[in-house]
Write an enzyme that holds these catalytic residues in place. Structure first.
Site: not given
Ligand code: SAH
Ligand code: SF4
Length: 399
Positions: A130, A137, A141, A144, A375
């Site tokens: 990964c 970022c 979100c 995240c 993740c």
């Molecule tokens: N920025 C990109 C890729 C990185 S995140 C994106 O958002 O797609 C990889 C995956 O993990 C994404 O689907 C994201 O939404 C998810 N993710 C982020 N925070 C998480 C959490 N706390 N628990 C489970 N999945 C999470």
């Molecule tokens: Fe950025 Fe996390 Fe959202 Fe992916 S899930 S776009 S890493 S803030």
């Protein structure tokens, strides 16, 4: 360079950090670098192909071992270029064998060195790496952890590729190396067999560098992973999805997480810019999309927020007509997170609804939660680890 500059350790260190690397260059750029180093035009193609083999297939970090080139050429290259890996600040191994590296790269105009995390997830038949695309970022979100970290800068193509090379170094995944004693690795095939751009950052906000890096990952003369084993995950940068398919051509994953704009605006705020309808339209025309090459939709299971069975049904309606796979991700908690993970029964019931509609809907097993490698748990500021702990880890690594 003057002697005075050389005598200044800070200037010398920064000059060393600025020595260009040959790692991460496109074929064209590598050719140009060799031309500038004096390689005659008629040899550029052959030399470039030899060097790519040494760098990406054999994993060399030193020009002197490139035995099919003259000593003079090796010396010229060594004077002009570096093949140095990033510094491994820490390496953590989870009880389940997942490994996480904190890597430190030179600042490249960012003021101070930057750190990112890379995670290796071994399974029976594959080993998934990964990889991060940005330091932090820009997006926020709400579920995240990376989203709470200030965006520092984009990673260069070299830094993205270097994450793969470091993982292969540490696992013993190059042809001449022995697989690392005690490492949990797949029982067959390559140790790093899959790459997912699912680490820190939004890969489509760093399109050019991610593109160069993934083309190297898929280059038959280089890292040579099949494009079907490389996945780019985006939070929904709709206008770049067609270009991603046409110019990179790897598998696509979309972080969906909600089935109506009202909720998605909160969970994945980029939705305000490119709402669901626009995002799904971009997916429908993703180049190369077919039943054999489906888009993965990721859906994080947040208790009481997006996990009702009515939402499962709406999800099925929303994806109608798109060859899709739905990946349900149990929410991985982090300190201060405003959500909880859905109950297991609810996740299974949600998966059932989606399954009955004919979609594969694997529930992603959380991996490496004990080392914050799952993740959405990645974050490179050193808040989680006190300095003494970090120093202890560095000593363990022999720094
Ligand atoms: N920025 C990109 C890729 C990185 S995140 C994106 O958002 O797609 C990889 C995956 O993990 C994404 O689907 C994201 O939404 C998810 N993710 C982020 N925070 C998480 C959490 N706390 N628990 C489970 N999945 C999470
Ligand atoms: Fe950025 Fe996390 Fe959202 Fe992916 S899930 S776009 S890493 S803030």
């Amino acid at each position: 360079m003057t002697a005075a500059v050389l005598a200044d350790p800070v200037a010398a260190a920064s000059a060393a950090a600025e020595t260009p690397s040959l790692i991460g260059l496109s074929r064209a750029a590598l050719g140009d670098a060799l031309r500038e180093a004096g390689v005659p035009e008629g040899h550029v193609r052959m030399r470039s192909s030899q060097i790519r083999h040494w760098l990406y297939f054999r994993g060399l970090t030193d020009f002197s071992a490139m035995t099919n080139m003259s000593k003079a050429l090796r010396e010229t290259l060594a004077e002009r270029f570096t093949l140095k890996r990033p510094e491994i600040v820490t390496e953590q191994v989870s009880q389940d064998g997942t490994r996480k590296w904190l890597l430190r790269f030179p600042p490249r105009n960012a003021g101070r060195p930057v750190e990112v995390e890379t995670v290796y997830i071994p399974e029976e038949r594959r080993g998934t790496l990964c990889v991060s695309s940005q330091v932090g970022c820009t997006l926020t979100c709400t579920f995240c952890h990376t989203g709470t970290q200030r965006m520092v800068r984009n990673l260069t193509a070299e830094e993205i590729v270097a994450q793969i090379l470091v993982a292969r170094d540490r696992l013993g995944d190059f042809p001449d190396a022995e697989a690392r004693q005690g490492a949990v690795v797949p029982s067959e095939g390559r140790l790093v067999s899959n790459v997912v751009m699912m680490g820190m950052g939004e890969p489509l906000y760093n399109f050019d560098n991610v593109k160069e890096a993934l083309l190297i990952a898929a280059d038959g003369e280089g890292i040579a992973l099949s494009k079907r084993r490389i996945t780019l995950s985006t939070s929904g940068v709709a206008p770049l999805i067609p270009r991603s398919g046409a110019e990179i051509g790897v598998m696509l994953a979309i972080s969906l997480h909600a089935v109506c704009d009202e909720l998605r605006d909160v969970l994945v705020p980029i939705n305000k810019k490119w709402p669901l309808a626009e995002l799904l339209d971009a997916c429908r025309v993703y180049p190369g999309l077919s039943n054999a090459r489906r888009i993965t939709f990721e859906y994080v299971m947040l208790k009481g927020v997006n996990d009702s069975l009515a939402e499962a049904k709406q999800l099925v309606r929303l994806l109608k007509g798109i060859p899709a796979k739905i990946n349900l991700i149990p929410f991985n908690p982090w300190p201060g997170a405003p959500y909880e993970c859905s109950d297991w029964e609810r996740i299974e019931a949600f998966a059932d609804v989606v399954n009955r509609a004919g979609y594969a809907s694997p529930i992603r097993t959380p991996r490496g939660r004990d080392i914050f490698a799952a993740c959405g748990q990645l974050k490179s500021a050193s808040e989680r680890m006190r300095k003494v702990e970090r120093d202890a880890a560095e000593i363990a690594l022999g720094h």
